[in-house]
Design an enzyme around this catalytic site. Sequence first.
Site, PDB file in Angstrom:
ATOM      1  CD  GLU A 158      91.748  75.033  22.179  1.00 25.96           C
ATOM      2  OE1 GLU A 158      90.931  75.904  22.250  1.00 25.96           O
ATOM      3  OE2 GLU A 158      92.028  74.394  21.097  1.00 25.96           O
ATOM      4  CB  CYS A 185      93.273  65.576  13.643  1.00 27.04           C
ATOM      5  SG  CYS A 185      93.804  64.119  14.332  1.00 27.04           S
ATOM      6  CB  CYS A 223      99.553  72.344   7.315  1.00 27.39           C
ATOM      7  SG  CYS A 223     101.201  71.807   7.847  1.00 27.39           S
ATOM      8  CB  CYS A 264      96.565  72.656   9.955  1.00 28.81           C
ATOM      9  SG  CYS A 264      96.505  72.912  11.830  1.00 28.81           S
ATOM     10  CB  CYS A 283      95.781  64.810  21.483  1.00 34.38           C
ATOM     11  SG  CYS A 283      96.385  65.749  20.166  1.00 34.38           S
ATOM     12  CB  CYS A 294     101.575  75.999  14.185  1.00 35.38           C
ATOM     13  SG  CYS A 294     102.949  74.695  13.537  1.00 35.38           S
TER      14      CYS A 294
HETATM   15  N1  SAH Z   1     102.416  69.736  14.100  1.00 40.55           N
HETATM   16  C1  SAH Z   1     102.575  68.507  14.222  1.00 40.55           C
HETATM   17  C2  SAH Z   1     101.696  67.638  15.141  1.00 40.55           C
HETATM   18  C3  SAH Z   1     100.336  68.366  15.277  1.00 40.55           C
HETATM   19  S1  SAH Z   1      99.154  68.113  13.805  1.00 40.55           S
HETATM   20  C4  SAH Z   1     102.386  67.845  12.864  1.00 40.55           C
HETATM   21  O1  SAH Z   1     101.910  68.475  12.070  1.00 40.55           O
HETATM   22  O2  SAH Z   1     102.527  66.666  12.679  1.00 40.55           O
HETATM   23  C5  SAH Z   1      98.567  66.562  14.203  1.00 40.55           C
HETATM   24  C6  SAH Z   1      98.078  65.714  12.710  1.00 40.55           C
HETATM   25  O3  SAH Z   1      96.821  66.356  12.558  1.00 40.55           O
HETATM   26  C7  SAH Z   1      98.866  65.856  11.786  1.00 40.55           C
HETATM   27  O4  SAH Z   1      99.132  64.561  11.165  1.00 40.55           O
HETATM   28  C8  SAH Z   1      97.931  66.949  10.807  1.00 40.55           C
HETATM   29  O5  SAH Z   1      98.403  66.459   9.356  1.00 40.55           O
HETATM   30  C9  SAH Z   1      96.688  66.502  11.130  1.00 40.55           C
HETATM   31  N2  SAH Z   1      95.487  67.541  10.632  1.00 40.55           N
HETATM   32  C10 SAH Z   1      95.979  68.834  10.646  1.00 40.55           C
HETATM   33  N3  SAH Z   1      94.756  69.444  10.279  1.00 40.55           N
HETATM   34  C11 SAH Z   1      93.901  68.544   9.962  1.00 40.55           C
HETATM   35  C12 SAH Z   1      92.260  68.598   9.652  1.00 40.55           C
HETATM   36  N4  SAH Z   1      91.784  69.780   9.547  1.00 40.55           N
HETATM   37  N5  SAH Z   1      91.916  67.228   9.505  1.00 40.55           N
HETATM   38  C13 SAH Z   1      92.395  65.947   9.926  1.00 40.55           C
HETATM   39  N6  SAH Z   1      93.799  66.176  10.167  1.00 40.55           N
HETATM   40  C14 SAH Z   1      94.503  67.210  10.274  1.00 40.55           C
HETATM   41 FE1  SF4 Z   2     101.290  73.022  12.414  1.00 47.26          FE
HETATM   42 FE2  SF4 Z   2      99.099  72.206  11.818  1.00 47.26          FE
HETATM   43 FE3  SF4 Z   2     100.924  71.848  10.224  1.00 47.26          FE
HETATM   44 FE4  SF4 Z   2     100.963  70.693  12.406  1.00 47.26          FE
HETATM   45  S1  SF4 Z   2      99.240  70.207  10.888  1.00 47.26           S
HETATM   46  S2  SF4 Z   2     102.603  71.614  11.550  1.00 47.26           S
HETATM   47  S3  SF4 Z   2     100.126  72.104  13.891  1.00 47.26           S
HETATM   48  S4  SF4 Z   2     100.247  73.848  10.939  1.00 47.26           S
END
Ligand code: SAH
Ligand code: SF4
Length: 348
Positions: A94, A337, A118, A121, A107, A114
Amino acid sequence: MPQTTINLLDLPLPALEAYFVSIGAKPFHARQWYKWVWQKDVLDVDQMTDLPKSFRENLKENHVLREPTLGEVEESQDGTTKLQIVLEDGQAVECVLIPERERNTLCISSQVGCAVGCRFCYTAGMGFSRNLAVSEIVGQYRLASRYAAERWGRIDNVVMMGMGEPLYNLENVVDACEILMDTKALGLGARKVTVSTSGVAPKIPELIARSRVGLAVSLNATTDEQRTKIMPINRKWNIGQLVEVLQNIPKPRRKRVFLEYVMLGGVNDTLADAKRLLKIARRTGAKVNLIRFNPHPRADFDAPDEENLLRFQQILVDGGVGAWLRKSRGRDIHAACGMLGKAEKPKE
Ligand code: SAH
Ligand code: SF4
């Protein structure tokens, strides 16, 4: 049958020139071809009339041009639009188009799923499937550009903050960003492309050396104990290592480094956190992007309290650090995000 499986849309200009020479053409033919494809959006070789006819026949018979296709499109109440990008093997990623008065941002994703895991996420719950090819990364921009053109105009800003960890797909990410930024291709310019990493410390110097992009690092916590709990990657590369790597980025480039900080209510949004974040930002010279946690069923966290959030931001600003609150858009269509990954239904 094509004699080669090379997808010409995967090649940035130097690689394309070398390849064209290897099949008997001249480097300037590569430049002509590049212009047709990336600047004029023409993929039909017959229309590339400045290339010799025999070479056009060779290209038609022996080469492939593969682009992903546009799948489902969902538009949010606030205009944010999520585009499903369908890949040749049937999988999908997406990307999210964010039209604003002063600019249009896209974006984009770098991987299918992934592997970083995290805790906050949504994408993490999909697991990892595979890296995206250059044509699949740039293809998101092309498909979104065609979609945006008559509605909002040109997309002038690209952030690689969709699905996946870009630095685990460094080769393709570097080449894709080159095609996005190159004035001979899509011409976005270096200031308009930003790559976000969860903190793959050893790859950061390589990204900086090989590409002119801006860098965002998802710090998200201010102590190793906290960060390891929400980002398991911190066991491999901790906050100290990240700070050191960022301090070693040459000064002019450091101006375009951002620390991303997802505010998790009651977890990382205290005054002590703000003070520690201020120190880290000062030591690295980075600016800060604060992101409200977007709640979803796969994560057991709360959004931060608004008052807390503003106080947190004020501490950074008063300490002389640029700190912005990222607007959270497209939440109603699961496009904000950390909410990408509709391909798999929520487990709940
Ligand atoms: N994987 C890369 C880029 C994609 S994630 C990374 O982690 O940097 C993009 C951003 O969204 C990251 O800064 C991450 O910390 C944030 N993010 C992930 N899950 C989120 C959520 N549920 N609410 C708000 N931000 C989130
Ligand atoms: Fe992967 Fe989501 Fe962590 Fe970004 S925030 S590294 S997309 S698991």
